[in-house]
Write a protein that holds these residues in place. Sequence first.
Motif, PDB file in Angstrom:
ATOM      1  N   ARG A  20       0.822  -1.201   0.000  1.00 17.87           N
ATOM      2  CA  ARG A  20       0.000   0.000   0.000  1.00 17.87           C
ATOM      3  C   ARG A  20       0.858   1.255   0.000  1.00 17.87           C
ATOM      4  O   ARG A  20       0.556   2.243  -0.670  1.00 17.87           O
ATOM      5  CB  ARG A  20      -0.944  -0.012   1.212  1.00 17.87           C
ATOM      6  N   TRP A  23       2.482   1.763  -3.436  1.00 17.65           N
ATOM      7  CA  TRP A  23       1.479   2.284  -4.360  1.00 17.65           C
ATOM      8  C   TRP A  23       1.303   3.785  -4.162  1.00 17.65           C
ATOM      9  O   TRP A  23       1.231   4.565  -5.108  1.00 17.65           O
ATOM     10  CB  TRP A  23       0.155   1.569  -4.124  1.00 17.65           C
ATOM     11  N   ALA A  24       1.259   4.216  -2.884  1.00 20.37           N
ATOM     12  CA  ALA A  24       1.070   5.625  -2.585  1.00 20.37           C
ATOM     13  C   ALA A  24       2.255   6.468  -3.038  1.00 20.37           C
ATOM     14  O   ALA A  24       2.096   7.618  -3.440  1.00 20.37           O
ATOM     15  CB  ALA A  24       0.830   5.813  -1.089  1.00 20.37           C
ATOM     16  N   ASN A  27       2.330   6.393  -7.342  1.00 19.34           N
ATOM     17  CA  ASN A  27       1.114   6.479  -8.149  1.00 19.34           C
ATOM     18  C   ASN A  27       1.142   7.666  -9.108  1.00 19.34           C
ATOM     19  O   ASN A  27       1.934   8.596  -8.954  1.00 19.34           O
ATOM     20  CB  ASN A  27      -0.131   6.546  -7.254  1.00 19.34           C
ATOM     21  N   LYS A  29      -1.042  10.723 -10.449  1.00 13.94           N
ATOM     22  CA  LYS A  29      -2.184  11.558 -10.092  1.00 13.94           C
ATOM     23  C   LYS A  29      -3.011  11.824 -11.348  1.00 13.94           C
ATOM     24  O   LYS A  29      -2.509  12.383 -12.317  1.00 13.94           O
ATOM     25  CB  LYS A  29      -1.702  12.873  -9.470  1.00 13.94           C
ATOM     26  N   LYS A  50      -3.480  -0.571 -10.882  1.00 14.43           N
ATOM     27  CA  LYS A  50      -2.507  -0.185  -9.865  1.00 14.43           C
ATOM     28  C   LYS A  50      -1.934   1.191 -10.183  1.00 14.43           C
ATOM     29  O   LYS A  50      -1.907   1.634 -11.329  1.00 14.43           O
ATOM     30  CB  LYS A  50      -1.374  -1.209  -9.805  1.00 14.43           C
ATOM     31  N   ASN A  51      -1.454   1.844  -9.148  1.00 13.47           N
ATOM     32  CA  ASN A  51      -0.684   3.082  -9.280  1.00 13.47           C
ATOM     33  C   ASN A  51      -1.478   4.240  -9.889  1.00 13.47           C
ATOM     34  O   ASN A  51      -0.913   5.096 -10.572  1.00 13.47           O
ATOM     35  CB  ASN A  51       0.585   2.850 -10.109  1.00 13.47           C
ATOM     36  N   ASN A  53      -3.912   7.371  -8.744  1.00 14.64           N
ATOM     37  CA  ASN A  53      -4.434   8.191  -7.654  1.00 14.64           C
ATOM     38  C   ASN A  53      -5.407   9.197  -8.264  1.00 14.64           C
ATOM     39  O   ASN A  53      -4.989  10.178  -8.878  1.00 14.64           O
ATOM     40  CB  ASN A  53      -3.285   8.911  -6.941  1.00 14.64           C
ATOM     41  N   ARG A  55      -7.462  12.187  -8.451  1.00 15.47           N
ATOM     42  CA  ARG A  55      -7.470  13.456  -7.724  1.00 15.47           C
ATOM     43  C   ARG A  55      -8.811  14.174  -7.830  1.00 15.47           C
ATOM     44  O   ARG A  55      -9.149  14.997  -6.982  1.00 15.47           O
ATOM     45  CB  ARG A  55      -6.383  14.374  -8.291  1.00 15.47           C
ATOM     46  N   ILE A  94     -14.317  11.295  -3.751  1.00 12.13           N
ATOM     47  CA  ILE A  94     -13.507  11.898  -4.812  1.00 12.13           C
ATOM     48  C   ILE A  94     -14.095  13.258  -5.165  1.00 12.13           C
ATOM     49  O   ILE A  94     -15.289  13.364  -5.430  1.00 12.13           O
ATOM     50  CB  ILE A  94     -13.469  10.994  -6.056  1.00 12.13           C
ATOM     51  N   TRP A 115      -5.918  20.488  -8.057  1.00 15.08           N
ATOM     52  CA  TRP A 115      -5.808  19.025  -8.038  1.00 15.08           C
ATOM     53  C   TRP A 115      -4.441  18.567  -8.529  1.00 15.08           C
ATOM     54  O   TRP A 115      -4.003  17.465  -8.194  1.00 15.08           O
ATOM     55  CB  TRP A 115      -6.899  18.406  -8.914  1.00 15.08           C
ATOM     56  N   ASP A 222       2.019   6.313 -17.722  1.00 14.40           N
ATOM     57  CA  ASP A 222       2.614   6.576 -16.408  1.00 14.40           C
ATOM     58  C   ASP A 222       4.132   6.493 -16.451  1.00 14.40           C
ATOM     59  O   ASP A 222       4.834   7.369 -15.914  1.00 14.40           O
ATOM     60  CB  ASP A 222       2.045   5.566 -15.397  1.00 14.40           C
TER      61      ASP A 222
END
Length: 356
Positions: A20, A23-24, A27, A29, A50-51, A53, A55, A94, A115, A222
């Motif tokens: 976790r 991932w944070a 990630n 955005k 995965k990965n 986030n 916003r 969200i 954001w 990404d």
Amino acid sequence: MYLRWGDKNIKVLSKQRKERIEWAVHNMKLVFMGASKFGLKCFKKLFDLKNINIRGVVTTAKQFSVKYEKGTKQNTINNLIYDEISQLCVSKNIPLNVVTGKMNNKILIDTLKEWAPDFILVVGWYHIIGDEILKIPHKGIAGLHASLLPLYRGGAPLVWALINGESETGITFFYFDNGIDTGDIIAKKKVEITVDDTIRTLYEKVEVAGIELIENYLPLIDNGTAPRIKQVIDETNKVYSQRNPDDGVIDWQLNPKDIYNFVRAQTHPYPGAFTYYNGQRIYIWECKVFNNNYYRLARFGEIISKVDSGNQKGILVYSNDNKIQVLITCAGYGTEEFREDALLDRFECGNSFTNY
């Protein structure tokens, strides 16, 4: 075991906890823009990846005005494939921004800057995105367009592809620029158009292909390895206009195959192709091309016979071909629809469908 994160040491208590935290840290955005059933499906897919986030989300009302090119009139769009995205945003906590005016309004631009997305994903969106917003995410803005770009740029690409009798179409994942569907292509996926496809079944196939593109190429965006293929656009790659309900009037002087394509392109969930019978507008929801040699002089749009044999049941309408005709199998006034015996009883041979 501790993980350094900013100025804090974070204790890793388990393998799951470590995953976790990783991932944070790593990630992307992302901001999502969308206002359609397909857009909502793509938005839900993001939670499986995965990965990512998320916003914030930008959406719009079901009905709005939009202009596609300078010098053209403002189009009022009633988004018939609209879906509500706000409930999911609330359940996932969200942030949501609903666009009620132009895309270049200060509130939206300031919200997007706050954001601070790395990337913006756009699916099911009708507004042109201006330069100021294009500059915000450093990984760019990309979205899905339901055609094999540069073919069928602009509005209602699947409807136009069916009307024009295409045998294939597809969906393109591409970067946005300040043109209309002119940005660099990330990837395309072809979809066959069968003779039995309607706008509903074609959408379903294209949606599956589009979600696969998002799933496969978002990780490449990404990590910076996504393809960027320049579009080669010439005068044949015109921008198609959005359609409105009044564009659905049937021209009975067309070839039966063209009429069939016109009807299936605008059937449910769209407003439907229509004609007039005794001064009343009637919607043609389903029809077929019917082999029937007919050499008697008839008017375009005239009901020349009723068919009731085996699995064929409907009213036969004369158009621009003596060897094949249009067999209407489902029609109705407004929300009322007639099939089989109810259809045969409703219309009389010798009467005609007209375009007014």
